[in-house]
Motif scaffolding. Structure first.
Motif, short mmCIF file in Angstrom:
data_model
loop_
_atom_site.label_atom_id
_atom_site.label_comp_id
_atom_site.label_asym_id
_atom_site.label_seq_id
_atom_site.Cartn_x
_atom_site.Cartn_y
_atom_site.Cartn_z
N VAL A 48 0.60 -1.44 0.07
CA VAL A 48 -0.36 -0.04 -0.38
C VAL A 48 0.74 1.11 -0.06
O VAL A 48 0.50 2.02 -0.79
N ALA A 49 1.55 1.19 1.02
CA ALA A 49 2.72 2.58 1.04
C ALA A 49 4.20 2.29 1.97
O ALA A 49 4.09 1.30 2.75
N THR A 57 8.78 8.55 0.90
CA THR A 57 7.69 8.04 0.91
C THR A 57 7.35 7.91 -1.12
O THR A 57 7.88 7.96 -1.82
N ASN A 58 6.69 6.29 -1.32
CA ASN A 58 5.96 5.95 -2.31
C ASN A 58 4.66 5.13 -1.67
O ASN A 58 4.47 4.41 -0.86
N TYR A 59 3.40 5.00 -3.02
CA TYR A 59 2.50 4.74 -2.99
C TYR A 59 1.91 3.91 -3.53
O TYR A 59 2.17 4.28 -5.10
N ALA A 63 -3.26 3.53 -4.31
CA ALA A 63 -3.39 4.62 -2.46
C ALA A 63 -3.21 5.98 -3.05
O ALA A 63 -3.53 6.71 -1.67
N LYS A 64 -2.75 6.57 -3.75
CA LYS A 64 -1.56 8.05 -4.55
C LYS A 64 -3.33 8.53 -3.76
O LYS A 64 -4.34 8.48 -4.71
N THR A 68 -1.86 8.05 3.20
CA THR A 68 -1.16 8.92 3.92
C THR A 68 -0.13 7.98 5.37
O THR A 68 -0.57 7.61 6.06
N ILE A 69 1.47 8.02 4.61
CA ILE A 69 2.12 7.03 5.65
C ILE A 69 2.88 8.07 5.79
O ILE A 69 3.60 9.28 5.56
N LEU A 80 -0.40 4.82 9.82
CA LEU A 80 -1.12 5.06 7.90
C LEU A 80 -3.09 6.03 7.92
O LEU A 80 -3.71 5.11 8.62
#
Length: 115
Positions: A48-49, A57-59, A63-64, A68-69, A80
């Motif tokens: 997910v993230a 971070t990457n998603y 989830a984008k 937000t992680i 999350l």
């Protein structure tokens, strides 16, 4: 002994929000990349993230713009924040820690999005 303990899951209506937390112990948290995965019934576990020790971070595409992680290294906790939840977000959400040759999973927390 390494422990990753997730919390914050539950039942929420479509369009609602939840914040998941994962508290880590037994690791040098700040040097570990942390991630959230999820697994829906009958489907493979998917990323997910992810957040690096330095905060990059990457998603997943799904989830984008909605999730937000984040992490608080002082509290050994990764979060999350999930907004605009959809029924297809229903899954067990797992916390994952990876650093060097070591990786660890939490036990998972159920998120159900339903009216």
């Amino acid at each position: 002994q390494v422990q990753l303990v997730e919390s914050g899951g539950g039942l929420v209506q479509p369009g609602g929000s939840l914040r998941l937390s994962c508290s880590a112990s037994g690791i040098t948290f700040s040097i570990y990349a942390m991630a959230w995965y999820r697994q829906a019934p009958g489907k493979q576990r998917e990323l997910v993230a992810r957040i690096s020790g330095g905060g990059s971070t990457n998603y997943a595409d799904s989830a984008k713009g909605r999730f937000t992680i984040s992490r608080d290294n002082a509290k050994n906790t990764v979060y999350l924040q999930m907004n605009s939840l959809k029924p297809e977000d229903t899954a067990v959400y797992y916390c994952y820690a990876v650093g060097g040759l070591s990786n660890y999973w939490g036990q998972g927390t159920q998120v159900t999005v339903s009216s």
